[in-house]
Design an enzyme around this catalytic site. Sequence first.
Site, PDB file in Angstrom:
ATOM      1  N   LYS A  41       3.883  -0.048  -4.957  1.00  0.00           N
ATOM      2  CA  LYS A  41       4.048  -1.389  -5.463  1.00  0.00           C
ATOM      3  C   LYS A  41       3.388  -2.411  -4.548  1.00  0.00           C
ATOM      4  CE  LYS A  41       8.756  -0.253  -6.906  1.00  0.00           C
ATOM      5  NZ  LYS A  41      10.172  -0.626  -6.700  1.00  0.00           N
ATOM      6  N   GLY A  42       3.293  -2.074  -3.266  1.00  0.00           N
ATOM      7  CA  GLY A  42       2.943  -3.064  -2.250  1.00  0.00           C
ATOM      8  C   GLY A  42       1.642  -3.806  -2.481  1.00  0.00           C
ATOM      9  N   GLU A  96      -5.386  -1.359  -1.269  1.00  0.00           N
ATOM     10  CA  GLU A  96      -4.125  -1.032  -0.585  1.00  0.00           C
ATOM     11  C   GLU A  96      -3.610  -2.252   0.172  1.00  0.00           C
ATOM     12  OE1 GLU A  96      -1.721   0.858  -0.127  1.00  0.00           O
ATOM     13  OE2 GLU A  96      -2.212   2.968   0.071  1.00  0.00           O
ATOM     14  N   ASP A  97      -2.312  -2.416   0.227  1.00  0.00           N
ATOM     15  CA  ASP A  97      -1.750  -3.464   1.067  1.00  0.00           C
ATOM     16  C   ASP A  97      -1.815  -3.070   2.534  1.00  0.00           C
ATOM     17  OD1 ASP A  97       0.031  -1.466   0.341  1.00  0.00           O
ATOM     18  OD2 ASP A  97       1.796  -2.688   0.687  1.00  0.00           O
ATOM     19  N   ASP A 100      -1.326   3.135   6.929  1.00  0.00           N
ATOM     20  CA  ASP A 100      -0.539   3.480   8.102  1.00  0.00           C
ATOM     21  C   ASP A 100      -0.989   4.887   8.543  1.00  0.00           C
ATOM     22  OD1 ASP A 100       2.146   2.519   9.473  1.00  0.00           O
ATOM     23  OD2 ASP A 100       2.439   4.622   9.015  1.00  0.00           O
ATOM     24  N   LYS A 128      -3.124  -0.101  10.319  1.00  0.00           N
ATOM     25  CA  LYS A 128      -2.474   0.306  11.569  1.00  0.00           C
ATOM     26  C   LYS A 128      -3.195   1.558  12.069  1.00  0.00           C
ATOM     27  CE  LYS A 128       2.346  -1.204  11.285  1.00  0.00           C
ATOM     28  NZ  LYS A 128       3.750  -0.716  11.189  1.00  0.00           N
ATOM     29  N   PHE A 150       6.715  -3.690  12.409  1.00  0.00           N
ATOM     30  CA  PHE A 150       7.030  -3.392  11.017  1.00  0.00           C
ATOM     31  C   PHE A 150       6.857  -4.669  10.222  1.00  0.00           C
ATOM     32  CE2 PHE A 150       9.307  -2.578   7.174  1.00  0.00           C
ATOM     33  CZ  PHE A 150       8.923  -1.281   6.886  1.00  0.00           C
ATOM     34  N   VAL A 151       5.873  -4.650   9.326  1.00  0.00           N
ATOM     35  CA  VAL A 151       5.511  -5.879   8.620  1.00  0.00           C
ATOM     36  C   VAL A 151       5.992  -5.857   7.172  1.00  0.00           C
ATOM     37  CG1 VAL A 151       3.567  -6.601  10.047  1.00  0.00           C
ATOM     38  CG2 VAL A 151       3.194  -4.905   8.275  1.00  0.00           C
ATOM     39  N   ASP A 157       7.490  -4.390   1.661  1.00  0.00           N
ATOM     40  CA  ASP A 157       8.950  -4.488   1.655  1.00  0.00           C
ATOM     41  C   ASP A 157       9.598  -3.682   2.773  1.00  0.00           C
ATOM     42  OD1 ASP A 157       8.366  -1.852   0.587  1.00  0.00           O
ATOM     43  OD2 ASP A 157      10.479  -1.791   0.030  1.00  0.00           O
ATOM     44  N   ARG A 163       9.285  -8.675  -0.434  1.00  0.00           N
ATOM     45  CA  ARG A 163       7.961  -8.559  -1.075  1.00  0.00           C
ATOM     46  C   ARG A 163       7.423  -9.919  -1.515  1.00  0.00           C
ATOM     47  NH1 ARG A 163       6.771  -3.136  -2.166  1.00  0.00           N
ATOM     48  NH2 ARG A 163       8.496  -1.845  -2.869  1.00  0.00           N
TER      49      ARG A 163
HETATM   50  C1  PRP Z   1       3.257   1.827   1.574  1.00  0.00           C
HETATM   51  C2  PRP Z   1       1.972   1.049   1.370  1.00  0.00           C
HETATM   52  C3  PRP Z   1       0.927   2.113   1.238  1.00  0.00           C
HETATM   53  C4  PRP Z   1       1.503   3.284   2.009  1.00  0.00           C
HETATM   54  C5  PRP Z   1       0.749   3.443   3.276  1.00  0.00           C
HETATM   55  O1  PRP Z   1       3.752   2.166   0.333  1.00  0.00           O
HETATM   56  O2  PRP Z   1       2.060   0.239   0.243  1.00  0.00           O
HETATM   57  O3  PRP Z   1       0.699   2.465  -0.117  1.00  0.00           O
HETATM   58  O4  PRP Z   1       2.865   2.986   2.289  1.00  0.00           O
HETATM   59  O5  PRP Z   1       1.325   4.445   4.090  1.00  0.00           O
HETATM   60  P1  PRP Z   1       0.536   5.686   4.632  1.00  0.00           P
HETATM   61  O6  PRP Z   1      -0.811   5.223   5.075  1.00  0.00           O
HETATM   62  O7  PRP Z   1       1.398   6.157   5.781  1.00  0.00           O
HETATM   63  O8  PRP Z   1       0.450   6.709   3.556  1.00  0.00           O
HETATM   64  P2  PRP Z   1       5.250   2.666   0.154  1.00  0.00           P
HETATM   65  O9  PRP Z   1       5.270   4.169   0.130  1.00  0.00           O
HETATM   66  O10 PRP Z   1       6.138   1.993   1.154  1.00  0.00           O
HETATM   67  O11 PRP Z   1       5.615   2.210  -1.316  1.00  0.00           O
HETATM   68  P3  PRP Z   1       5.669   0.737  -1.935  1.00  0.00           P
HETATM   69  O12 PRP Z   1       4.273   0.165  -1.828  1.00  0.00           O
HETATM   70  O13 PRP Z   1       6.072   0.991  -3.344  1.00  0.00           O
HETATM   71  O14 PRP Z   1       6.684  -0.079  -1.162  1.00  0.00           O
END
Ligand code: PRP
Length: 174
Positions: A41-42, A96-97, A100, A128, A150-151, A157, A163
């Site tokens: 969703k991010g 992508e938001d 990580d 990151k 942690f952002v 979120d 969000r």
């Molecule tokens: C977050 C973010 C990325 C992903 C990155 O999504 O939006 O899609 O994690 O992490 P990674 O590089 O370690 O794979 P999340 O799984 O928190 O879901 P959300 O966007 O629905 O909150």
Amino acid sequence: MPTPTPLISAEQIQARVGELATALAHRIPDGEPPHLIGVLKGGFMFLADLVRALPRPVTVDFARLASYGTGTTSSGEVQLLTAPHPVRDRHVVVVEDIVDTGLTLERLRRHLLADRPRSLTTVALLDKPSRRRSDVTIDLVGFTVEADRFVVGYGLDLDQHHRQLPYIAVLDPS
Ligand code: PRP
């Protein structure tokens, strides 16, 4: 509940989104609409601002992936919950938001490349790099964030909170 402290202002985000949109437009040949795929969703807020900043027509789709883990850590197993529509011969841009570990982006890239797009560009508002567990490439990055921060906000979120913030904030433990 930890308190969000502003880190990147709404104005800084909008300025950087404009630069990313310009850089993105230069990567895709004129007359061929970029096909943007937002990662839910991010990524919803970044995608919405990026398409409005792009000086050309685009098409839009979404993908939903989930990595399993607890709290603020990811396990390494990523599932494609909602696949995007076929992308054959399209100029695909994954939006992508935050990247990580990179495992989410890697999983989606693998899925998309199997469909043979004409090109595949990856854009992330936040990166990151020191947390990476994959050698996935990000073509365009908005801001680099330190691993221990942690952002939240601007789509990101913690347990579905924050969000809606128009800026990026750091959560202070409290
Ligand atoms: C977050 C973010 C990325 C992903 C990155 O999504 O939006 O899609 O994690 O992490 P990674 O590089 O370690 O794979 P999340 O799984 O928190 O879901 P959300 O966007 O629905 O909150």
